[in-house]
Design an enzyme around this catalytic site. Structure first.
Site, PDB file in Angstrom:
ATOM      1  N   LYS A  90      45.689  37.590  44.857  1.00  0.00           N
ATOM      2  CA  LYS A  90      44.931  38.173  45.972  1.00  0.00           C
ATOM      3  C   LYS A  90      43.748  38.980  45.435  1.00  0.00           C
ATOM      4  O   LYS A  90      43.882  39.697  44.451  1.00  0.00           O
ATOM      5  CB  LYS A  90      45.828  39.103  46.782  1.00  0.00           C
ATOM      6  CG  LYS A  90      47.054  38.417  47.373  1.00  0.00           C
ATOM      7  CD  LYS A  90      48.049  39.404  47.941  1.00  0.00           C
ATOM      8  CE  LYS A  90      48.751  40.221  46.881  1.00  0.00           C
ATOM      9  NZ  LYS A  90      49.879  41.030  47.398  1.00  0.00           N
TER      10      LYS A  90
ATOM     11  N   GLY B 292      48.538  47.981  53.398  1.00  0.00           N
ATOM     12  CA  GLY B 292      49.523  47.013  53.875  1.00  0.00           C
ATOM     13  C   GLY B 292      49.030  45.578  53.926  1.00  0.00           C
ATOM     14  O   GLY B 292      49.762  44.688  54.379  1.00  0.00           O
ATOM     15  N   THR B 293      47.823  45.325  53.435  1.00  0.00           N
ATOM     16  CA  THR B 293      47.303  43.947  53.484  1.00  0.00           C
ATOM     17  C   THR B 293      48.200  42.962  52.721  1.00  0.00           C
ATOM     18  O   THR B 293      48.471  41.867  53.189  1.00  0.00           O
ATOM     19  CB  THR B 293      45.882  43.858  52.873  1.00  0.00           C
ATOM     20  OG1 THR B 293      45.878  44.618  51.667  1.00  0.00           O
ATOM     21  CG2 THR B 293      44.820  44.362  53.820  1.00  0.00           C
ATOM     22  N   GLY B 294      48.643  43.398  51.536  1.00  0.00           N
ATOM     23  CA  GLY B 294      49.429  42.500  50.686  1.00  0.00           C
ATOM     24  C   GLY B 294      50.781  42.179  51.305  1.00  0.00           C
ATOM     25  O   GLY B 294      51.207  41.012  51.332  1.00  0.00           O
ATOM     26  N   CYS B 295      51.460  43.214  51.816  1.00  0.00           N
ATOM     27  CA  CYS B 295      52.769  43.002  52.453  1.00  0.00           C
ATOM     28  C   CYS B 295      52.607  42.088  53.662  1.00  0.00           C
ATOM     29  O   CYS B 295      53.424  41.191  53.908  1.00  0.00           O
ATOM     30  CB  CYS B 295      53.362  44.337  52.921  1.00  0.00           C
ATOM     31  SG  CYS B 295      53.545  45.533  51.597  1.00  0.00           S
TER      32      CYS B 295
ATOM     33  N   THR C 232      42.808  49.475  54.538  1.00  0.00           N
ATOM     34  CA  THR C 232      43.384  48.208  54.081  1.00  0.00           C
ATOM     35  C   THR C 232      44.863  48.361  53.700  1.00  0.00           C
ATOM     36  O   THR C 232      45.428  47.464  53.078  1.00  0.00           O
ATOM     37  CB  THR C 232      42.628  47.696  52.837  1.00  0.00           C
ATOM     38  OG1 THR C 232      42.706  48.719  51.831  1.00  0.00           O
ATOM     39  CG2 THR C 232      41.185  47.389  53.131  1.00  0.00           C
TER      40      THR C 232
HETATM   41  N1  LIG Z   1      38.112  44.330  52.385  1.00  0.00           N
HETATM   42  C1  LIG Z   1      38.666  43.133  52.545  1.00  0.00           C
HETATM   43  N2  LIG Z   1      38.026  42.137  53.208  1.00  0.00           N
HETATM   44  C2  LIG Z   1      38.590  40.929  53.404  1.00  0.00           C
HETATM   45  N3  LIG Z   1      39.808  40.616  52.961  1.00  0.00           N
HETATM   46  C3  LIG Z   1      40.512  41.540  52.274  1.00  0.00           C
HETATM   47  C4  LIG Z   1      39.982  42.855  52.026  1.00  0.00           C
HETATM   48  N4  LIG Z   1      40.913  43.573  51.345  1.00  0.00           N
HETATM   49  C5  LIG Z   1      41.957  42.751  51.174  1.00  0.00           C
HETATM   50  N5  LIG Z   1      41.731  41.529  51.711  1.00  0.00           N
HETATM   51  C6  LIG Z   1      42.658  40.396  51.744  1.00  0.00           C
HETATM   52  O1  LIG Z   1      43.957  40.901  52.058  1.00  0.00           O
HETATM   53  C7  LIG Z   1      44.966  40.150  51.390  1.00  0.00           C
HETATM   54  C8  LIG Z   1      45.830  41.082  50.545  1.00  0.00           C
HETATM   55  O2  LIG Z   1      45.145  41.359  49.329  1.00  0.00           O
HETATM   56  P1  LIG Z   1      45.219  42.712  48.504  1.00  0.00           P
HETATM   57  O3  LIG Z   1      44.605  42.434  47.195  1.00  0.00           O
HETATM   58  O4  LIG Z   1      44.639  43.792  49.352  1.00  0.00           O
HETATM   59  O5  LIG Z   1      46.787  42.925  48.393  1.00  0.00           O
HETATM   60  P2  LIG Z   1      47.635  44.196  47.903  1.00  0.00           P
HETATM   61  O6  LIG Z   1      46.872  44.958  46.881  1.00  0.00           O
HETATM   62  O7  LIG Z   1      48.966  43.696  47.524  1.00  0.00           O
HETATM   63  O8  LIG Z   1      47.707  45.053  49.250  1.00  0.00           O
HETATM   64  P3  LIG Z   1      48.570  46.410  49.557  1.00  0.00           P
HETATM   65  O9  LIG Z   1      49.057  46.980  48.252  1.00  0.00           O
HETATM   66  O10 LIG Z   1      47.590  47.294  50.294  1.00  0.00           O
HETATM   67  O11 LIG Z   1      49.683  45.949  50.443  1.00  0.00           O
HETATM   68  C9  LIG Z   1      44.208  39.097  50.585  1.00  0.00           C
HETATM   69  O12 LIG Z   1      44.153  37.900  51.338  1.00  0.00           O
HETATM   70  C10 LIG Z   1      42.820  39.706  50.397  1.00  0.00           C
HETATM   71  O13 LIG Z   1      41.831  38.726  50.176  1.00  0.00           O
HETATM   72  C1  LIG Z   2      57.235  50.462  50.613  1.00  0.00           C
HETATM   73  C2  LIG Z   2      55.975  49.854  50.088  1.00  0.00           C
HETATM   74  N1  LIG Z   2      55.990  48.554  49.743  1.00  0.00           N
HETATM   75  C3  LIG Z   2      54.863  47.971  49.279  1.00  0.00           C
HETATM   76  C4  LIG Z   2      53.702  48.710  49.139  1.00  0.00           C
HETATM   77  C5  LIG Z   2      52.440  48.033  48.605  1.00  0.00           C
HETATM   78  O1  LIG Z   2      51.384  48.195  49.446  1.00  0.00           O
HETATM   79  C6  LIG Z   2      53.725  50.070  49.521  1.00  0.00           C
HETATM   80  N2  LIG Z   2      52.615  50.851  49.434  1.00  0.00           N
HETATM   81  N3  LIG Z   2      54.882  50.618  49.981  1.00  0.00           N
END
Ligand SMILES: Nc1ncnc2c1ncn2[C@@H]1O[C@H](COP(=O)(O)OP(=O)(O)OP(=O)(O)O)[C@@H](O)[C@H]1O
Ligand SMILES: Cc1ncc(CO)c(N)n1
Length: 267
Positions: free
Chosen positions: A175, A210-213, A208
């Site tokens: 990601k 929670g985007t990854g979860c 942003t």
């Molecule tokens: N500013 C942004 N604009 C468009 N897409 C984004 C942006 N930030 C994140 N994304 C998208 O969100 C999704 C999750 O990616 P990200 O790298 O943020 O995950 P993460 O670090 O595990 O997130 P978190 O730790 O906040 O849960 C991907 O599809 C990424 O491309």
């Molecule tokens: C509980 C929990 N799981 C995953 C993440 C990653 O965003 C977070 N910040 N907190």
């Protein structure tokens, strides 16, 4: 027929990430969400102030309770915290033979905060990543898993290939949210033969959390709905992008994505 997904993850008291993000995402996909809580974080938009683990036996008992009563269509793992929890989760996953498994290798948040013990990384790599249908590291997690430094899209591609080759992952989705501005919406898929780029225009927001979860939970929900893996990823990317566009401007720090946008807005 009711489709059922299971998330094995930590709690975020602020409701933006972790199990709360997963259950909201499942619900918005009309999938019945079940959960096995691994740890509790005291967390808000400013960060994590305290973490407490569930016992391994309690984590396993939750998976046992769900797996022995329901037909679980798909499973995702999120924050697993300790090596002992990873061992217990891997054992339970093997016992029930859950095959549609999404492993979000939560180690470091976008804010750069470490969310897993050092010694747990090796166990995650050994016990869970090879079992996964797809593994979804962010930029920092991909650096740890590949041993490479990532700044450019070219380096994201190299890391995806390295994770596939070294760790025996079936499909790797790196990601790009942690990349430089214009690449923040770009993710890279590698399945052993093809490198594919999933790209959305970067959204200008710091909300942003929670985007990854949310992305991995949406992939899991789509798998539960019997979509194939690639279609599940494409649809999940659309969902997280729309949720990001509808971010919630709450709290003093990085606010969460708006999971329930389909209920309130037409976009
Ligand atoms: N500013 C942004 N604009 C468009 N897409 C984004 C942006 N930030 C994140 N994304 C998208 O969100 C999704 C999750 O990616 P990200 O790298 O943020 O995950 P993460 O670090 O595990 O997130 P978190 O730790 O906040 O849960 C991907 O599809 C990424 O491309
Ligand atoms: C509980 C929990 N799981 C995953 C993440 C990653 O965003 C977070 N910040 N907190």
């Amino acid at each position: 027929m009711t489709q059922i997904a299971l998330t094995i993850a930590g709690s975020d008291s602020g409701g933006g990430a972790g199990i709360q993000a997963d259950l909201k995402t499942f619900a918005l996909h009309c999938v019945h969400g079940t959960s096995a809580l691994t740890c509790v974080t005291a967390q808000n938009t400013l960060g994590v102030t305290q973490v407490e683990a569930m016992t391994v036996s309690m984590v396993k008992a939750q998976i046992e309770a769900v797996g022995s009563d329901f037909t679980v269509n798909s499973v995702k793992t999120g924050m697993l915290l300790h090596g002992e929890i990873i061992e217990g989760v891997a054992e339970s996953i093997n016992k029930f033979g859950f095959s549609k498994l999404v492993v979000d290798p939560v180690m470091v948040s976008r804010a750069g905060v470490q969310l897993i013990d050092d010694d747990a990384i090796a166990l995650l790599t050994k016990l869970l990543i090879p079992q996964a249908a797809i593994v979804t590291p962010n930029r920092y997690e991909a650096e740890i898993l590949s041993g490479l430094t990532i700044n450019t899209i070219e380096e994201v591609k190299q890391a995806a290939v390295a994770i596939y080759e070294r760790l025996g992952a079936k499909v790797v989705l790196v990601k790009g949210g942690g990349l430089l501005n214009s690449h923040r919406g770009t993710d890279i898929w590698y399945d052993g033969t093809e490198l594919k780029i999933l790209s959305e225009k970067a959204i200008e927001t710091s909300n942003t959390h929670g985007t990854g979860c949310t992305l991995s939970a949406a992939i899991c929900a789509n798998l539960a709905l019997e979509q194939d893996l690639w279609s599940s990823v494409i649809a999940a990317k659309k969902y997280v992008t729309a949720a990001l566009k509808n971010f919630l401007n709450i709290g003093a720090g990085n606010g969460p994505v708006g999971h329930f946008f389909p209920l309130i807005k037409k976009i």
